[in-house]
Design a protein around this motif. Structure first.
Motif, PDB file in Angstrom:
ATOM      1  N   THR A  28      -4.101  19.134  14.299  1.00  0.00           N
ATOM      2  CA  THR A  28      -4.626  20.087  13.904  1.00  0.00           C
ATOM      3  C   THR A  28      -4.498  20.733  12.504  1.00  0.00           C
ATOM      4  O   THR A  28      -4.982  21.166  11.550  1.00  0.00           O
ATOM      5  CB  THR A  28      -4.589  21.622  14.782  1.00  0.00           C
ATOM      6  N   GLU A  31      -5.885  18.260  10.387  1.00  0.00           N
ATOM      7  CA  GLU A  31      -7.296  18.789  10.036  1.00  0.00           C
ATOM      8  C   GLU A  31      -7.752  19.681   8.944  1.00  0.00           C
ATOM      9  O   GLU A  31      -8.794  19.797   8.475  1.00  0.00           O
ATOM     10  CB  GLU A  31      -8.003  19.435  11.496  1.00  0.00           C
ATOM     11  N   PRO A  35     -10.663  17.746   7.082  1.00  0.00           N
ATOM     12  CA  PRO A  35     -11.519  17.837   8.149  1.00  0.00           C
ATOM     13  C   PRO A  35     -11.997  16.470   8.871  1.00  0.00           C
ATOM     14  O   PRO A  35     -12.586  15.614   7.854  1.00  0.00           O
ATOM     15  CB  PRO A  35     -12.498  18.724   7.554  1.00  0.00           C
ATOM     16  N   GLY A  36     -11.944  16.405   9.860  1.00  0.00           N
ATOM     17  CA  GLY A  36     -12.563  15.194  10.738  1.00  0.00           C
ATOM     18  C   GLY A  36     -11.601  14.118  10.721  1.00  0.00           C
ATOM     19  O   GLY A  36     -11.981  13.132  11.415  1.00  0.00           O
ATOM     20  N   GLN A  37     -10.477  13.992  10.002  1.00  0.00           N
ATOM     21  CA  GLN A  37      -9.388  13.142  10.018  1.00  0.00           C
ATOM     22  C   GLN A  37      -8.406  13.284  10.849  1.00  0.00           C
ATOM     23  O   GLN A  37      -7.277  12.572  10.773  1.00  0.00           O
ATOM     24  CB  GLN A  37      -9.188  12.644   8.593  1.00  0.00           C
ATOM     25  N   ARG A  40      -6.947  10.573  13.279  1.00  0.00           N
ATOM     26  CA  ARG A  40      -6.811   9.004  12.667  1.00  0.00           C
ATOM     27  C   ARG A  40      -5.234   9.505  12.054  1.00  0.00           C
ATOM     28  O   ARG A  40      -4.329   8.554  12.095  1.00  0.00           O
ATOM     29  CB  ARG A  40      -7.563   8.798  11.541  1.00  0.00           C
TER      30      ARG A  40
END
Length: 223
Positions: A28, A31, A35-37, A40
């Motif tokens: 988190t 993020e 954002p969105g990664q 990974r």
């Protein structure tokens, strides 16, 4: 490091991953800057952190967090702003405690066990986390105290020499950082396998459970 003299029954814990949701905290926090990664970067972070610690065993943990995040971002081709590398140290005191911690650690204390943390963290950062832990700990050994990061033996040796435990059970989620050195040192141990991993050598973890539920019985059976 707080010192309490006398031989007693102790349960030592790793903190992040065992009591605090380390994966949630890393993911988190990533993020926030990418954002969105987050997923990974979490997996890339996990591949690099122990390497950074092994390369620089006296590096402060906030710098380990930053350097590991830089490497994770580089691997995943994610741009990292100059001011963003500190995000993990900034958010760490707010990472969530697992919901099974309060009841199980309270049961241990009520049964007469003393509790300690052996953490790959520094004094200032673990102080923030301790405010969120729902039970008190009588002792804490940090990487800053030990001058090394687990899976080195230093945390365990410093705890043994400082507290002289009469009975000692180590409880942790990390097979690599905790179960392997605890086995090497001949300690009683309980593996909290929160992620359903397969150990490379099952004999290292004779007592395994998926979370902390029923920990008192497991500790007393192990002891």
């Amino acid at each position: 490091m707080t010192v309490i003299m006398g031989s007693m029954r102790w349960v030592t814990f790793d903190c992040f991953g065992t009591l605090v949701d380390w994966r949630h905290g890393i993911g988190t926090s990533a993020e926030l800057i990418a954002p969105g990664q987050g997923a990974r970067l979490l997996e890339a972070y996990n591949r690099h952190e122990h390497l950074v610690q092994a390369e620089s065993p006296t590096m402060r943990y906030r710098h380990v967090l930053a350097e590991t995040l830089r490497r994770a971002c580089e691997e995943e081709k994610v741009d990292l702003g100059a001011d963003d590398a500190d995000v993990l140290a900034t958010t760490l005191p707010y990472w969530p405690v697992f919901p099974d911690v309060r009841a199980e650690l309270t049961a241990l204390r009520e049964a007469g066990w003393r509790l300690a943390l052996l953490t790959n963290c520094d004094r200032d950062l673990i102080a923030g986390t301790r405010r969120r832990l729902p039970v008190p700990f009588e002792a804490v050994v940090t990487a800053e105290d030990a001058g090394a990061y687990k899976p080195a033996d230093a945390h365990f040796e410093l705890f043994r020499s400082s507290y002289e435990p009469e009975v000692w059970v180590h409880v942790a989620q990390s097979y690599f950082h905790d179960m392997e050195p605890a086995h090497r040192l001949g300690l009683r141990r309980v593996w909290i396998n929160r992620h359903g991993l397969r150990p490379s050598d099952p004999s290292i973890v004779p007592h395994t459970q998926p979370d902390l539920r029923g920990l008192l019985a497991a500790v007393e059976a192990t002891a």
